[in-house]
Structures are given as structure tokens and as C-alpha cells.
Design a protein around this motif. Structure first.
Motif, PDB file in Angstrom:
ATOM      1  N   THR A 170       6.903  16.936  -1.094  1.00  0.00           N
ATOM      2  CA  THR A 170       6.506  18.345  -1.102  1.00  0.00           C
ATOM      3  C   THR A 170       7.001  19.018   0.163  1.00  0.00           C
ATOM      4  N   PHE A 171       7.686  20.139  -0.004  1.00  0.00           N
ATOM      5  CA  PHE A 171       8.127  20.923   1.152  1.00  0.00           C
ATOM      6  C   PHE A 171       6.993  21.858   1.576  1.00  0.00           C
ATOM      7  N   HIS A 172       6.607  21.767   2.830  1.00  0.00           N
ATOM      8  CA  HIS A 172       5.569  22.632   3.387  1.00  0.00           C
ATOM      9  C   HIS A 172       6.261  23.630   4.314  1.00  0.00           C
ATOM     10  N   THR A 173       6.238  24.890   3.948  1.00  0.00           N
ATOM     11  CA  THR A 173       6.940  25.919   4.711  1.00  0.00           C
ATOM     12  C   THR A 173       6.168  26.289   5.969  1.00  0.00           C
TER      13      THR A 173
ATOM     14  N   PHE B 139       7.789  19.201   6.539  1.00  0.00           N
ATOM     15  CA  PHE B 139       7.598  20.518   7.147  1.00  0.00           C
ATOM     16  C   PHE B 139       8.947  21.100   7.556  1.00  0.00           C
ATOM     17  N   MET B 140       9.218  22.316   7.097  1.00  0.00           N
ATOM     18  CA  MET B 140      10.475  22.977   7.452  1.00  0.00           C
ATOM     19  C   MET B 140      10.362  24.482   7.219  1.00  0.00           C
TER      20      MET B 140
ATOM     21  N   PRO C  17       0.831  -1.216   0.000  1.00  0.00           N
ATOM     22  CA  PRO C  17       0.000   0.000   0.000  1.00  0.00           C
ATOM     23  C   PRO C  17       0.862   1.262   0.000  1.00  0.00           C
ATOM     24  N   LYS C  18       0.357   2.314  -0.632  1.00  0.00           N
ATOM     25  CA  LYS C  18       1.071   3.590  -0.691  1.00  0.00           C
ATOM     26  C   LYS C  18       0.457   4.541   0.327  1.00  0.00           C
ATOM     27  N   TYR C  19       1.314   5.211   1.077  1.00  0.00           N
ATOM     28  CA  TYR C  19       0.863   6.064   2.165  1.00  0.00           C
ATOM     29  C   TYR C  19       1.286   7.514   1.956  1.00  0.00           C
ATOM     30  N   HIS C  20       0.564   8.390   2.651  1.00  0.00           N
ATOM     31  CA  HIS C  20       0.955   9.794   2.748  1.00  0.00           C
ATOM     32  C   HIS C  20       1.612   9.989   4.103  1.00  0.00           C
ATOM     33  N   ILE C  21       2.870  10.429   4.108  1.00  0.00           N
ATOM     34  CA  ILE C  21       3.662  10.527   5.335  1.00  0.00           C
ATOM     35  C   ILE C  21       4.100  11.969   5.550  1.00  0.00           C
ATOM     36  N   ALA C  22       3.790  12.517   6.724  1.00  0.00           N
ATOM     37  CA  ALA C  22       4.268  13.849   7.102  1.00  0.00           C
ATOM     38  C   ALA C  22       5.579  13.698   7.869  1.00  0.00           C
ATOM     39  N   MET C  23       6.492  14.654   7.689  1.00  0.00           N
ATOM     40  CA  MET C  23       7.776  14.616   8.387  1.00  0.00           C
ATOM     41  C   MET C  23       8.047  15.963   9.047  1.00  0.00           C
ATOM     42  N   ILE C  24       8.416  15.903  10.333  1.00  0.00           N
ATOM     43  CA  ILE C  24       8.671  17.131  11.086  1.00  0.00           C
ATOM     44  C   ILE C  24       9.932  16.946  11.918  1.00  0.00           C
ATOM     45  N   PRO C  25      11.071  17.433  11.425  1.00  0.00           N
ATOM     46  CA  PRO C  25      12.322  17.290  12.175  1.00  0.00           C
ATOM     47  C   PRO C  25      12.576  18.481  13.085  1.00  0.00           C
TER      48      PRO C  25
ATOM     49  N   LEU D 180      18.169  22.687   1.479  1.00  0.00           N
ATOM     50  CA  LEU D 180      17.978  21.247   1.306  1.00  0.00           C
ATOM     51  C   LEU D 180      17.257  20.842   0.028  1.00  0.00           C
ATOM     52  N   GLN D 181      16.687  21.778  -0.685  1.00  0.00           N
ATOM     53  CA  GLN D 181      15.831  21.392  -1.805  1.00  0.00           C
ATOM     54  C   GLN D 181      16.594  20.633  -2.902  1.00  0.00           C
ATOM     55  N   HIS D 182      17.936  20.846  -3.002  1.00  0.00           N
ATOM     56  CA  HIS D 182      18.706  20.132  -4.014  1.00  0.00           C
ATOM     57  C   HIS D 182      18.839  18.648  -3.691  1.00  0.00           C
TER      58      HIS D 182
END
Length: 356
Positions: free
Chosen positions: A62-65, A42-43, A7-15, A51-53
């Protein structure tokens, strides 16, 4: 099960907003995206520019500002830990916590299946409210986290550690947000770098599964084909194999001018070619201003002291680099272990001491 059938998931990341934490999480995002999962990372804006490179799957990652609110004591415009001395990081953590409303709003709109966070104490509670599974992905070693959670404590050995156990500071230990909020970090899974028997602490945390990983599993930069910047490729290419000593103390360490000068003079005395990448010392406007008198002339062609960002993993893999003088931060530890360089460690704060 075949990979195509997973299955394919949507994963949020917050470091945590430090380069040594954001970078490995982005490598993990690349690995997940390679398997077809979509990622919302999220960053702050300044981190995205750095980091976008490294985003190998822009169609899936997707980067969420997020905006880091200003609080008293924090220099205006501060967004990432590299902009401030380590002593101000607690204030940055407090300011970062104030972005919770922005993240909750995005979660309600996008409804991720999982959130991978870096010890954001309030995240498991928010995720549970919204029906999202939370995973705490620690880029530091297990020993460091054990020390943060349990400094000087004697937990019972005949039963699992409880939230009440974790909420009590050890005798004589001053109360703090770190101590009292530590018990709130109870995600679905805690992932960390192992170190000795410290991981047994996490195995006993309530309602939590723990997973350990090694440097080659967590530092997933082998897929990144970015070439080394031309100025360093040319300079290193003109030197003998294994002859260069490279030194960096990470993106957050700032030395006093006297410490900085002692360090660079020591490299001069080695007689070896060297590349030093350090932040400008306290009280100085530029790296050049901080250098000892006559230093540049004496080491011209043999040594370089640079105050900007460098591609450390690629430098460590260059055939001319034979030794790495490091502060022992987690990111640098991973990168050094993934290279063939000799390692000299000069730890400055507690996790670096444990890593060393």
C-alpha cells in the motif's frame, strides 16, 4: 523452516525522496510481499505516480502518501529530488524531515513490526519509542556512507566506535547536520553495498548489525514483465546488435548548456547510433532548444536525444545496446552490472567518483 511457516509481518518503508533510492526499495517491497508480508510504502504523490506500475503486489503493498512541507528556498510544490538541482537537495532533506509527524501518526494507527528506512536520522529514535524495529537500508555503497560519517576522522582501533566518537567532527571540518546527526543512525540492522574494507566501519558501530548485498540481490527487477515502450522497441529493433551507445546521467544531474552540447557533439563524432536521455540543461526551456545548430539534421535516423523518462533497465537489456555511458550513480551502477553492456563512467559528485 518452510516458507509457509515463516511469520508474516507488517513492514513500513521510508526512502529518501529520489528515484534512485525509492525504486530499489520498491523492488525489495515486492520481494517481501511475494513471501506474504504486508508493506506500507511512504512516498510523496508525484513519486507514487512514477512508481505505481512497479507494484507487483497491490493487494499487499500500500502506498501511503505524505506531504512534503514547503520551506524557504525550495521551489513551491517540490516533492522529489528529480525536480531540483543537486545543490537544493539539503533543503529538500530539511523539508522531508518536517513530515515526521505524518509518519508518526500513521505508525501509531497501523503499528508496523519493522520500518525500513534510507538514512532517516530520526527514525531509529521514533521506532524505539513506538516499539518498532528499525532497519537502515542503504542503496549506496559502504564507502560513500563511511565518508559521510567519518570524513578525515581517526577512530580508535582498540574498542568499538561509540556515539560520542561519531558526534565529534574531524579537526577543521565545519559543523553541519550531516556530521552531528550521523551518530544518531543506530538501527537494528544496516544494509549496504560492500566496497573493500569500508564495511568494517559499520561492523564496529554500537548496537548495530550490518549486512552486505550484491547487485543481483538488491536490484530485484527480474520479476517485472513490463515491455519496453513501443517507440524505443521499434527504433532499437532496427539497429545492429551491440551497435547502440546509450547515455544517461540519472534523474538528478542537470548539465550546463555548454557541457550538454559538448557531450552530444562527442556522440555525433563516434559515428555510432546513440540514444541520450538527459534532463534539459540549465537556462533552456527544452532539449531541442539546447541542441547545437544543425545537430538534429546531421544525426537524423542515427541518434536520439530525449528529455523524458525512459525504462533504463529494459534499454540496457536490449540486444542492440552495446555500451552505457553513465554518471556512476548507485541505481545505474546496479542496472549496468546486471546487463552485458560495456560501461563508460563520467562521475560528477563524490559517491559517483567512489563508485567509478
Amino acid at each position: 523452516m518452510a516458507v509457509s511457516n515463516i511469520p508474516k509481518y507488517h513492514i513500513a518503508m521510508i526512502p529518501w525522496v529520489a528515484m534512485g533510492h525509492m525504486t530499489p526499495l520498491l523492488h525489495l517491497a515486492n520481494e517481501l510481499a511475494k513471501r506474504g508480508h504486508t508493506i506500507t510504502y511512504f512516498m510523496p504523490r508525484k513519486a507514487q505516480l512514477k512508481l505505481q506500475h512497479l507494484n507487483l503486489y497491490p493487494d499487499l503493498i500500500t502506498f501511503h502518501t505524505i506531504t512534503i512541507p514547503h520551506i524557504d528556498g525550495l521551489p513551491p510544490g517540490t516533492e522529489i529530488a528529480t525536480e531540483i538541482p543537486i545543490s537544493l537537495c539539503p533543503l529538500l532533506a530539511e523539508a522531508s524531515d518536517l513530515a515526521q509527524d505524518q509518519i508518526e501518526l500513521a505508525f501509531r494507527a497501523n503499528k508496523p513490526n519493522f520500518v525500513v528506512h534510507d538514512n532517516v536520522y530520526w527514525m531509529p529514535h521514533l521506532a524505539k519509542q513506538l516499539g518498532i524495529k528499525s532497519i537502515c537500508y542503504n542503496v549506496v555503497f559502504a564507502a560513500t556512507l563511511a565518508l559521510v560519517f567519518v570524513p578525515g576522522r581517526n577512530f580508535p582501533k582498540d574498542r568499538p566506535i561509540t556515539a560520542e566518537d561519531l558526534s565529534q567532527p574531524p579537526p577543521g571540518y565545519p559543523s553541519s547536520k550531516v556530521v552531528f546527526r550521523g551518530h544518531e543512525i543506530q538501527p537494528l540492522m544496516m544494509i549496504t553495498m560492500p566496497m573493500g574494507k569500508n564495511i568494517t566501519f559499520y561492523e564496529r558501530m554500537p548496537n548495530t548489525k550490518s549486512l552486505c548485498f550484491s547487485p543481483d540481490q538488491c536490484y530485484l527487477q527480474k520479476h517485472i514483465n513490463t515491455p519496453l515502450e513501443d517507440q524505443w522497441d521499434k527504433w532499437l529493433g532496427g539497429l545492429n546488435p551491440g551497435s547502440v551507445v546509450y547515455c544517461s546521467f540519472g534523474s538528478e544531474s542537470i548539465l550546463e548548456k555548454e557541457q550538454f552540447q559538448e557531450l552530444v557533439l562527442g556522440f555525433e563524432l563516434t559515428g555510432l547510433p546513440f540514444l541520450i536521455s538527459l534532463k534539459t540543461p540549465r537556462g533552456c526551456a527544452t532539449i531541442e532548444e539546447a541542441l547545437p545548430e544543425g545537430f538534429e539534421e546531421r544525426v537524423k535516423g542515427r541518434g536520439v536525444v530525449y528529455g523524458g523518462w525512459v525504462q533504463q533497465p529494459l534499454i540496457l537489456k536490449h540486444p542492440s545496446v552495446g555500451c552505457f555511458v553513465s554518471h556512476g550513480g548507485p541505481g545505474s551502477m546496479w542496472e549496468s552490472l546486471m546487463s552485458d553492456c560495456q560501461i563508460v563512467l563520467v562521475p560528477q559528485i563524490i559517491d559517483q567518483v567512489l563508485n567509478t
